[in-house]
Design an enzyme around this catalytic site. Structure first.
Site, mmCIF file in Angstrom:
data_model
loop_
_atom_site.group_PDB
_atom_site.id
_atom_site.type_symbol
_atom_site.label_atom_id
_atom_site.label_comp_id
_atom_site.label_asym_id
_atom_site.label_seq_id
_atom_site.Cartn_x
_atom_site.Cartn_y
_atom_site.Cartn_z
ATOM 1 N N HIS A 220 0.841 -1.195 0.000
ATOM 2 C CA HIS A 220 0.000 0.000 0.000
ATOM 3 C C HIS A 220 0.875 1.243 0.000
ATOM 4 C CE1 HIS A 220 0.899 -0.539 4.266
ATOM 5 N NE2 HIS A 220 0.424 0.670 4.543
ATOM 6 N N HIS B 295 1.370 3.902 2.010
ATOM 7 C CA HIS B 295 1.877 4.650 3.157
ATOM 8 C C HIS B 295 3.397 4.623 3.084
ATOM 9 C CE1 HIS B 295 -2.028 4.436 5.751
ATOM 10 N NE2 HIS B 295 -2.007 5.489 4.947
ATOM 11 N N ASP C 20 6.000 4.369 4.876
ATOM 12 C CA ASP C 20 6.892 3.394 5.502
ATOM 13 C C ASP C 20 6.894 2.047 4.783
ATOM 14 O OD1 ASP C 20 4.215 3.310 6.501
ATOM 15 O OD2 ASP C 20 4.825 2.014 8.142
ATOM 16 N N HIS C 21 6.121 1.944 3.699
ATOM 17 C CA HIS C 21 6.086 0.704 2.935
ATOM 18 C C HIS C 21 6.591 0.864 1.505
ATOM 19 C CE1 HIS C 21 3.835 -1.747 5.923
ATOM 20 N NE2 HIS C 21 3.533 -0.529 6.355
ATOM 21 N N ASP D 293 -0.256 -3.880 6.958
ATOM 22 C CA ASP D 293 -1.114 -3.095 7.842
ATOM 23 C C ASP D 293 -2.589 -3.442 7.634
ATOM 24 O OD1 ASP D 293 1.407 -2.021 7.782
ATOM 25 O OD2 ASP D 293 0.752 0.053 7.892
ATOM 26 N N HIS E 52 6.012 -5.131 12.360
ATOM 27 C CA HIS E 52 5.403 -3.804 12.257
ATOM 28 C C HIS E 52 5.153 -3.217 13.651
ATOM 29 C CE1 HIS E 52 2.590 -0.631 10.757
ATOM 30 N NE2 HIS E 52 3.383 -0.719 9.688
#
Length: 303
Positions: free
Chosen positions: A62, A64, A66-67, A212, A270
């Protein structure tokens, strides 16, 4: 046949306590797959001896930061290092627009073919399939469209019984067929039966990556009876309200999912930056699902 996962990053949101944002390598029979690409991923690849140009497929769960914020740098470095082989990228549809604008304003011209495949956050979808491996995506429940990924090994070959192979002087040319369960006949009419010369094939293995997400019913069927389940465990359960607000899971919820789907092992990750000591998360998960483990950066985990 090798099937294992290397954790490059297991932190949520921000790097903290020597933990990096999400990224991991799946090694299937020396084929390397990268799942997510948070900041610092290429440094982690270098640290743990992974050559980025050996990666042929990248999966982004996805959008966001941090990914995926390490992706532009990684793709650019592959270019600088002279990559010529094709690279397949799977992720949310807007990801290609993000990459194109980055490359446009940095005047970057990739010298290798980058093939983009948009993932579907609504339904389970087969992304990649060969005789020995199938990779699927499935919907997760987060604040933005998000998918998990599942790697399923194809049917494995039977194991030859060495003593019988030698006893019956089975020609080497017949061995591959026997391992696939095919009976063979020699030039003089000798019968070589797979059922007599092999042991049953080992069970096929599977790995699921749940990025997530809230723990919810819709993805349960997609991860049934997985051998190794990586599931986010951002919070302890005393912060379940915060988990619900941010569309994350607690360690207890992840353990309940692992138990429900009959996973063989739960790999946690995570972690919120609020936890320097991860032991309480592990203890909480094991209270529900005994075979739970903390993912640790730099460690390989067998599927």
């Amino acid at each position: 046949m090798k099937f294992e996962v290397l954790i490059l990053g297991n932190s949520s949101a921000t790097p903290m306590y020597e933990r990096h944002p999400t990224a991991q390598i799946v090694n299937f029979n020396e084929q390397l797959f990268l799942i997510d690409c948070g900041e610092g991923t290429q440094m982690q690849l270098h640290r743990y001896g992974i050559k980025s140009n050996k990666i042929a497929h990248i999966f982004i769960s996805h959008l966001h930061g941090d990914h995926y914020l390490g992706l532009v740098g990684l793709l650019s470095s592959m270019n600088l290092h002279g990559r010529k082989s094709d690279l397949h990228l799977y992720g949310p549809a807007p990801l290609i627009d993000i990459l194109n604008i980055q490359f446009k304003y940095s005047d970057t011209q990739l010298r290798y073919n980058l093939f983009f495949h948009a993932t579907n956050p609504e339904v389970e979808t087969v992304l990649l399939q060969s005789a020995m491996l199938k990779v699927s995506s499935f919907p997760l429940l987060h604040r933005v469209p998000t998918t998990g990924f599942r790697f399923d090994e194809g049917k494995r070959a039977a194991t030859l019984i060495k003593e019988r192979i030698e006893e019956f002087k089975v020609p080497t040319v017949f061995l591959p067929q026997l391992k696939r369960g095919i009976d063979c006949e020699g030039l003089q009419g000798q019968q070589y039966r797979a059922s007599e010369l092999t042991l049953p094939a080992p069970a096929s293995r599977s790995y699921a990556f749940c990025s997530d997400t809230r723990a919810f019913a819709a993805y349960i069927n997609s991860i049934q009876q997985v051998d190794l389940l990586y599931h986010e465990t951002t919070f302890q359960h005393d912060m379940v309200d915060r988990a619900q607000e941010t569309f994350h899971s607690t360690s207890l919820e992840a353990a309940q999912v692992a138990k429900q789907v009959e996973a063989k092992k739960l790999l946690m990750g995570h972690y919120s930056a609020r936890y320097k000591d991860l032991t309480p998360l592990l203890e909480e998960a094991r209270s529900e699902f005994a075979n739970a483990a903390l993912s640790m950066e730099g460690n390989w985990y067998k599927v």
